[in-house]
Design a protein around this motif. Structure first.
Motif, mmCIF file in Angstrom:
data_model
loop_
_atom_site.group_PDB
_atom_site.id
_atom_site.type_symbol
_atom_site.label_atom_id
_atom_site.label_comp_id
_atom_site.label_asym_id
_atom_site.label_seq_id
_atom_site.Cartn_x
_atom_site.Cartn_y
_atom_site.Cartn_z
ATOM 1 N N ILE A 83 0.831 -1.199 0.000
ATOM 2 C CA ILE A 83 0.000 0.000 0.000
ATOM 3 C C ILE A 83 0.870 1.255 0.000
ATOM 4 O O ILE A 83 0.640 2.197 -0.766
ATOM 5 C CB ILE A 83 -0.973 -0.011 1.202
ATOM 6 C CG1 ILE A 83 -2.031 -1.096 1.003
ATOM 7 C CG2 ILE A 83 -1.628 1.353 1.392
ATOM 8 C CD1 ILE A 83 -2.927 -1.316 2.202
ATOM 9 N N VAL A 84 1.914 1.259 0.851
ATOM 10 C CA VAL A 84 2.820 2.411 0.910
ATOM 11 C C VAL A 84 3.538 2.573 -0.435
ATOM 12 O O VAL A 84 3.688 3.690 -0.948
ATOM 13 C CB VAL A 84 3.817 2.270 2.081
ATOM 14 C CG1 VAL A 84 4.913 3.315 1.999
ATOM 15 C CG2 VAL A 84 3.085 2.373 3.413
ATOM 16 N N GLY A 85 3.983 1.469 -1.032
ATOM 17 C CA GLY A 85 4.661 1.532 -2.336
ATOM 18 C C GLY A 85 3.742 2.074 -3.412
ATOM 19 O O GLY A 85 4.148 2.916 -4.226
ATOM 20 N N LEU A 86 2.505 1.622 -3.439
ATOM 21 C CA LEU A 86 1.537 2.110 -4.418
ATOM 22 C C LEU A 86 1.301 3.613 -4.232
ATOM 23 O O LEU A 86 1.257 4.371 -5.204
ATOM 24 C CB LEU A 86 0.216 1.334 -4.288
ATOM 25 C CG LEU A 86 -0.903 1.757 -5.242
ATOM 26 C CD1 LEU A 86 -0.487 1.462 -6.685
ATOM 27 C CD2 LEU A 86 -2.182 1.038 -4.891
ATOM 28 N N PHE A 87 1.196 4.029 -2.992
ATOM 29 C CA PHE A 87 1.010 5.444 -2.691
ATOM 30 C C PHE A 87 2.191 6.263 -3.215
ATOM 31 O O PHE A 87 2.010 7.312 -3.835
ATOM 32 C CB PHE A 87 0.836 5.641 -1.177
ATOM 33 C CG PHE A 87 0.763 7.077 -0.770
ATOM 34 C CD1 PHE A 87 -0.404 7.812 -0.968
ATOM 35 C CD2 PHE A 87 1.853 7.705 -0.198
ATOM 36 C CE1 PHE A 87 -0.465 9.142 -0.601
ATOM 37 C CE2 PHE A 87 1.788 9.031 0.176
ATOM 38 C CZ PHE A 87 0.627 9.748 -0.021
ATOM 39 N N LEU A 88 3.412 5.789 -2.966
ATOM 40 C CA LEU A 88 4.592 6.521 -3.420
ATOM 41 C C LEU A 88 4.679 6.592 -4.938
ATOM 42 O O LEU A 88 5.056 7.621 -5.501
ATOM 43 C CB LEU A 88 5.857 5.893 -2.832
ATOM 44 C CG LEU A 88 6.036 6.068 -1.314
ATOM 45 C CD1 LEU A 88 7.254 5.295 -0.829
ATOM 46 C CD2 LEU A 88 6.150 7.538 -0.958
ATOM 47 N N VAL A 89 4.352 5.501 -5.625
ATOM 48 C CA VAL A 89 4.379 5.503 -7.091
ATOM 49 C C VAL A 89 3.390 6.533 -7.637
ATOM 50 O O VAL A 89 3.722 7.320 -8.535
ATOM 51 C CB VAL A 89 4.077 4.083 -7.636
ATOM 52 C CG1 VAL A 89 3.777 4.131 -9.133
ATOM 53 C CG2 VAL A 89 5.232 3.154 -7.354
ATOM 54 N N ALA A 140 3.684 14.080 -9.205
ATOM 55 C CA ALA A 140 4.633 15.167 -9.001
ATOM 56 C C ALA A 140 5.458 15.403 -10.259
ATOM 57 O O ALA A 140 5.695 16.543 -10.658
ATOM 58 C CB ALA A 140 5.546 14.867 -7.820
ATOM 59 N N SER A 141 5.904 14.338 -10.926
ATOM 60 C CA SER A 141 6.705 14.522 -12.137
ATOM 61 C C SER A 141 5.850 15.085 -13.264
ATOM 62 O O SER A 141 6.316 15.889 -14.063
ATOM 63 C CB SER A 141 7.349 13.201 -12.559
ATOM 64 O OG SER A 141 6.368 12.282 -13.001
ATOM 65 N N ARG A 142 4.587 14.708 -13.310
ATOM 66 C CA ARG A 142 3.687 15.250 -14.323
ATOM 67 C C ARG A 142 3.474 16.737 -14.086
ATOM 68 O O ARG A 142 3.455 17.533 -15.018
ATOM 69 C CB ARG A 142 2.358 14.513 -14.276
ATOM 70 C CG ARG A 142 1.429 14.908 -15.365
ATOM 71 C CD ARG A 142 0.203 14.073 -15.317
ATOM 72 N NE ARG A 142 -0.359 13.966 -16.646
ATOM 73 C CZ ARG A 142 -1.436 13.307 -16.910
ATOM 74 N NH1 ARG A 142 -2.055 12.655 -15.961
ATOM 75 N NH2 ARG A 142 -1.908 13.262 -18.127
ATOM 76 N N HIS A 143 3.366 17.101 -12.815
ATOM 77 C CA HIS A 143 3.212 18.513 -12.454
ATOM 78 C C HIS A 143 4.477 19.283 -12.827
ATOM 79 O O HIS A 143 4.397 20.392 -13.342
ATOM 80 C CB HIS A 143 2.900 18.649 -10.957
ATOM 81 C CG HIS A 143 2.833 20.065 -10.497
ATOM 82 N ND1 HIS A 143 1.799 20.885 -10.837
ATOM 83 C CD2 HIS A 143 3.685 20.797 -9.737
ATOM 84 C CE1 HIS A 143 2.015 22.077 -10.307
ATOM 85 N NE2 HIS A 143 3.141 22.041 -9.632
ATOM 86 N N ASP A 144 5.655 18.708 -12.589
ATOM 87 C CA ASP A 144 6.909 19.366 -12.930
ATOM 88 C C ASP A 144 7.042 19.535 -14.433
ATOM 89 O O ASP A 144 7.528 20.558 -14.916
ATOM 90 C CB ASP A 144 8.104 18.581 -12.374
ATOM 91 C CG ASP A 144 8.188 18.634 -10.847
ATOM 92 O OD1 ASP A 144 7.553 19.544 -10.259
ATOM 93 O OD2 ASP A 144 8.861 17.769 -10.262
ATOM 94 N N ASP A 145 6.611 18.524 -15.217
ATOM 95 C CA ASP A 145 6.649 18.620 -16.676
ATOM 96 C C ASP A 145 5.737 19.751 -17.161
ATOM 97 O O ASP A 145 6.096 20.510 -18.057
ATOM 98 C CB ASP A 145 6.209 17.303 -17.330
ATOM 99 C CG ASP A 145 7.237 16.190 -17.141
ATOM 100 O OD1 ASP A 145 8.395 16.503 -16.768
ATOM 101 O OD2 ASP A 145 6.867 15.013 -17.364
#
Length: 174
Positions: A126-132, A138-143
């Motif tokens: 669950i934590v891994g899915l949340f981080l992904v 976040a990367s989409r927002h940065d792009d």
């Protein structure tokens, strides 16, 4: 017999003072009946002007009161809407709290039975899915932010330009 004369307001002196007062008023354009009538007209005009100003101020005040009443009614409607929203949120949080409590009871029961390894795998997953998901957004927002700085559309796609687009002000001919 004592005759009491108290000044120019008694007897013949009074008549004389009245006559001279009327004559003096006429000299300055305001004596007698005509002068009294013009003073009355002036007072009447002055009173009408004051009444007109009062009516204008009263109209202005009633407009402001109507505006405040409308604003108050809008605020009342907004407060009622917010209260109903908060009540719905409270119900949502209550059910989420119940679900979380049941999940914690299940995890506690699983831990007592020896299913610790399975619980850890589920939690890490669950934590891994949340981080992904978090880093993907976040990367989409940065792009999108980088594209905005370059003047490109926010979809992350940059339009290709043709050589004709970059040939501004070229000198020379065929």
């Amino acid at each position: 017999q004592t005759s009491r004369q108290t000044g120019p307001t008694s007897g013949p002196a009074r008549a004389m003072a009245s006559t001279s007062r009327n004559r003096g008023s006429n000299w300055f354009g305001g004596g007698g009946a005509a002068g009294g009538a013009s003073r009355d007209r002036a007072r009447l005009v002055e009173m009408e002007l004051a009444e007109k100003q009062n009516n204008e101020q009263l109209d202005s005040l009633s407009e402001q009161v109507a505006m405040l009443k409308s604003l108050t009614m809008d605020i009342d409607a907004e407060v009622k809407e917010q209260n109903s929203f908060l009540e719905r949120m409270q119900g949502g949080f209550g059910s989420a709290s119940e679900a979380l409590g049941k999940t914690m009871q299940s995890l506690d029961a699983m831990g007592r039975r020896g299913g610790t390894r399975l619980a850890m795998v589920i939690i890490v997953g669950i934590v891994g899915l949340f981080l992904v998901v978090w880093f993907g957004l976040a990367s989409r927002h940065d792009d999108a932010a980088a594209a905005d700085k370059l003047g490109a559309p926010s979809g992350g796609l940059v339009a290709e330009s043709s050589p004709a687009d970059t040939d501004v002000g070229a000198v020379g001919g065929p």
